[in-house]
Design a protein around this motif. Structure first.
Motif, PDB file in Angstrom:
ATOM      1  N   SER A  92       5.566  17.641 -63.248  1.00 36.86           N
ATOM      2  CA  SER A  92       5.766  17.500 -64.688  1.00 36.86           C
ATOM      3  C   SER A  92       5.078  18.656 -65.407  1.00 36.86           C
ATOM      4  O   SER A  92       4.007  19.111 -64.985  1.00 36.86           O
ATOM      5  CB  SER A  92       5.186  16.164 -65.153  1.00 36.86           C
ATOM      6  OG  SER A  92       5.188  16.084 -66.561  1.00 36.86           O
ATOM      7  N   LEU A  93       5.683  19.144 -66.482  1.00 38.34           N
ATOM      8  CA  LEU A  93       5.073  20.199 -67.298  1.00 38.34           C
ATOM      9  C   LEU A  93       4.111  19.628 -68.331  1.00 38.34           C
ATOM     10  O   LEU A  93       3.390  20.369 -68.996  1.00 38.34           O
ATOM     11  CB  LEU A  93       6.171  21.019 -68.002  1.00 38.34           C
ATOM     12  CG  LEU A  93       7.083  21.824 -67.073  1.00 38.34           C
ATOM     13  CD1 LEU A  93       8.197  22.488 -67.877  1.00 38.34           C
ATOM     14  CD2 LEU A  93       6.288  22.867 -66.321  1.00 38.34           C
ATOM     15  N   HIS A  94       4.081  18.352 -68.452  1.00 38.45           N
ATOM     16  CA  HIS A  94       3.225  17.700 -69.447  1.00 38.45           C
ATOM     17  C   HIS A  94       1.764  17.839 -69.018  1.00 38.45           C
ATOM     18  O   HIS A  94       1.406  17.547 -67.870  1.00 38.45           O
ATOM     19  CB  HIS A  94       3.610  16.234 -69.591  1.00 38.45           C
ATOM     20  CG  HIS A  94       3.089  15.605 -70.843  1.00 38.45           C
ATOM     21  ND1 HIS A  94       1.808  15.154 -70.958  1.00 38.45           N
ATOM     22  CD2 HIS A  94       3.693  15.380 -72.042  1.00 38.45           C
ATOM     23  CE1 HIS A  94       1.625  14.659 -72.158  1.00 38.45           C
ATOM     24  NE2 HIS A  94       2.767  14.787 -72.840  1.00 38.45           N
ATOM     25  N   PRO A  95       0.872  18.285 -69.919  1.00 38.23           N
ATOM     26  CA  PRO A  95      -0.545  18.484 -69.574  1.00 38.23           C
ATOM     27  C   PRO A  95      -1.223  17.222 -69.055  1.00 38.23           C
ATOM     28  O   PRO A  95      -2.150  17.292 -68.238  1.00 38.23           O
ATOM     29  CB  PRO A  95      -1.187  18.932 -70.886  1.00 38.23           C
ATOM     30  CG  PRO A  95      -0.079  19.407 -71.744  1.00 38.23           C
ATOM     31  CD  PRO A  95       1.160  18.707 -71.290  1.00 38.23           C
ATOM     32  N   GLU A  96      -0.759  16.080 -69.467  1.00 39.74           N
ATOM     33  CA  GLU A  96      -1.360  14.811 -69.046  1.00 39.74           C
ATOM     34  C   GLU A  96      -1.206  14.589 -67.536  1.00 39.74           C
ATOM     35  O   GLU A  96      -2.030  13.939 -66.896  1.00 39.74           O
ATOM     36  CB  GLU A  96      -0.668  13.666 -69.813  1.00 39.74           C
ATOM     37  CG  GLU A  96      -1.233  12.289 -69.535  1.00 39.74           C
ATOM     38  CD  GLU A  96      -0.512  11.231 -70.355  1.00 39.74           C
ATOM     39  OE1 GLU A  96      -0.232  10.175 -69.780  1.00 39.74           O
ATOM     40  OE2 GLU A  96      -0.238  11.459 -71.549  1.00 39.74           O
ATOM     41  N   SER A 116      -0.944  17.172 -65.231  1.00 42.69           N
ATOM     42  CA  SER A 116      -1.180  18.452 -64.553  1.00 42.69           C
ATOM     43  C   SER A 116      -1.920  18.281 -63.220  1.00 42.69           C
ATOM     44  O   SER A 116      -1.575  18.929 -62.228  1.00 42.69           O
ATOM     45  CB  SER A 116      -1.940  19.407 -65.457  1.00 42.69           C
ATOM     46  OG  SER A 116      -3.201  18.879 -65.802  1.00 42.69           O
ATOM     47  N   ALA A 117      -2.918  17.406 -63.148  1.00 45.08           N
ATOM     48  CA  ALA A 117      -3.680  17.208 -61.903  1.00 45.08           C
ATOM     49  C   ALA A 117      -2.774  16.645 -60.802  1.00 45.08           C
ATOM     50  O   ALA A 117      -2.794  17.110 -59.652  1.00 45.08           O
ATOM     51  CB  ALA A 117      -4.863  16.283 -62.148  1.00 45.08           C
ATOM     52  N   GLU A 118      -1.964  15.671 -61.147  1.00 43.34           N
ATOM     53  CA  GLU A 118      -1.052  15.065 -60.169  1.00 43.34           C
ATOM     54  C   GLU A 118       0.006  16.073 -59.732  1.00 43.34           C
ATOM     55  O   GLU A 118       0.362  16.151 -58.557  1.00 43.34           O
ATOM     56  CB  GLU A 118      -0.394  13.819 -60.764  1.00 43.34           C
ATOM     57  CG  GLU A 118       0.422  13.042 -59.760  1.00 43.34           C
ATOM     58  CD  GLU A 118       0.954  11.736 -60.312  1.00 43.34           C
ATOM     59  OE1 GLU A 118       1.832  11.169 -59.661  1.00 43.34           O
ATOM     60  OE2 GLU A 118       0.503  11.290 -61.386  1.00 43.34           O
ATOM     61  N   THR A 119       0.506  16.885 -60.668  1.00 45.59           N
ATOM     62  CA  THR A 119       1.505  17.907 -60.336  1.00 45.59           C
ATOM     63  C   THR A 119       0.924  18.941 -59.384  1.00 45.59           C
ATOM     64  O   THR A 119       1.575  19.330 -58.404  1.00 45.59           O
ATOM     65  CB  THR A 119       2.037  18.583 -61.617  1.00 45.59           C
ATOM     66  OG1 THR A 119       2.667  17.596 -62.438  1.00 45.59           O
ATOM     67  CG2 THR A 119       3.024  19.689 -61.301  1.00 45.59           C
ATOM     68  N   LEU A 120      -0.314  19.384 -59.625  1.00 46.88           N
ATOM     69  CA  LEU A 120      -0.954  20.351 -58.725  1.00 46.88           C
ATOM     70  C   LEU A 120      -1.134  19.769 -57.317  1.00 46.88           C
ATOM     71  O   LEU A 120      -0.890  20.441 -56.317  1.00 46.88           O
ATOM     72  CB  LEU A 120      -2.295  20.810 -59.286  1.00 46.88           C
ATOM     73  CG  LEU A 120      -2.222  21.821 -60.425  1.00 46.88           C
ATOM     74  CD1 LEU A 120      -3.608  22.054 -61.009  1.00 46.88           C
ATOM     75  CD2 LEU A 120      -1.625  23.125 -59.929  1.00 46.88           C
ATOM     76  N   ASN A 121      -1.576  18.510 -57.242  1.00 47.10           N
ATOM     77  CA  ASN A 121      -1.729  17.861 -55.935  1.00 47.10           C
ATOM     78  C   ASN A 121      -0.393  17.755 -55.213  1.00 47.10           C
ATOM     79  O   ASN A 121      -0.309  17.955 -53.990  1.00 47.10           O
ATOM     80  CB  ASN A 121      -2.357  16.474 -56.086  1.00 47.10           C
ATOM     81  CG  ASN A 121      -3.839  16.541 -56.343  1.00 47.10           C
ATOM     82  OD1 ASN A 121      -4.492  17.524 -55.988  1.00 47.10           O
ATOM     83  ND2 ASN A 121      -4.375  15.516 -56.978  1.00 47.10           N
ATOM     84  N   THR A 122       0.660  17.448 -55.946  1.00 47.96           N
ATOM     85  CA  THR A 122       1.991  17.341 -55.355  1.00 47.96           C
ATOM     86  C   THR A 122       2.454  18.689 -54.828  1.00 47.96           C
ATOM     87  O   THR A 122       3.005  18.779 -53.725  1.00 47.96           O
ATOM     88  CB  THR A 122       2.996  16.796 -56.400  1.00 47.96           C
ATOM     89  OG1 THR A 122       2.536  15.529 -56.851  1.00 47.96           O
ATOM     90  CG2 THR A 122       4.379  16.657 -55.816  1.00 47.96           C
TER      91      THR A 122
END
Length: 115
Positions: free
Chosen positions: A8-12, A14-20
């Motif tokens: 997701s591009l949503h800042p909320e 961001s941590a989960e997106t980086l882990n993914t």
């Protein structure tokens, strides 16, 4: 094997997106390992098949069948029955036929089948 990762591009998030994305990057190296393992497993299966064929030939050459007689006596019988009369006469003679001469090869063959 393929993996699809979503972010997701949503800042909320961001941590989960980086882990993914890191997970996806880690998964990209797996395909090379699985291909080499397939070759190793295939080679081992061919080797086991060759050993089984060799043992089967040896067993055919060495093995013979032997008839054995065993006297058997029943311990829990009723008086006046056929079994009681057989016990009085010394027991029942049971004939069995067993393979002999290739016991070691049969043990090796059993171990190969368990691999």
């Amino acid at each position: 094997t393929k993996i699809i990762v979503c972010g997701s591009l949503h800042p909320e998030h961001s941590a989960e997106t980086l882990n993914t994305l890191r997970f996806g990057q880690d998964c990209s190296g797996i395909s090379n390992l699985s291909r080499s393992n397939v070759a190793l497993v295939t080679g081992r299966i061919k080797e086991i098949d060759r050993q089984i064929e060799s043992l089967m030939e040896i067993i055919k050459q060495k093995e013979t069948w032997e008839t054995r007689e065993v006297k058997r006596m029943d311990s829990n019988i009723e008086e006046g029955t056929l079994e009681a009369e057989m016990n009085k006469a010394g027991g029942e003679v049971v004939r069995t036929t067993v393979p002999v001469g290739a016991e070691t090869e049969h043990e090796l063959l059993e171990k190969l089948h368990l691999e």
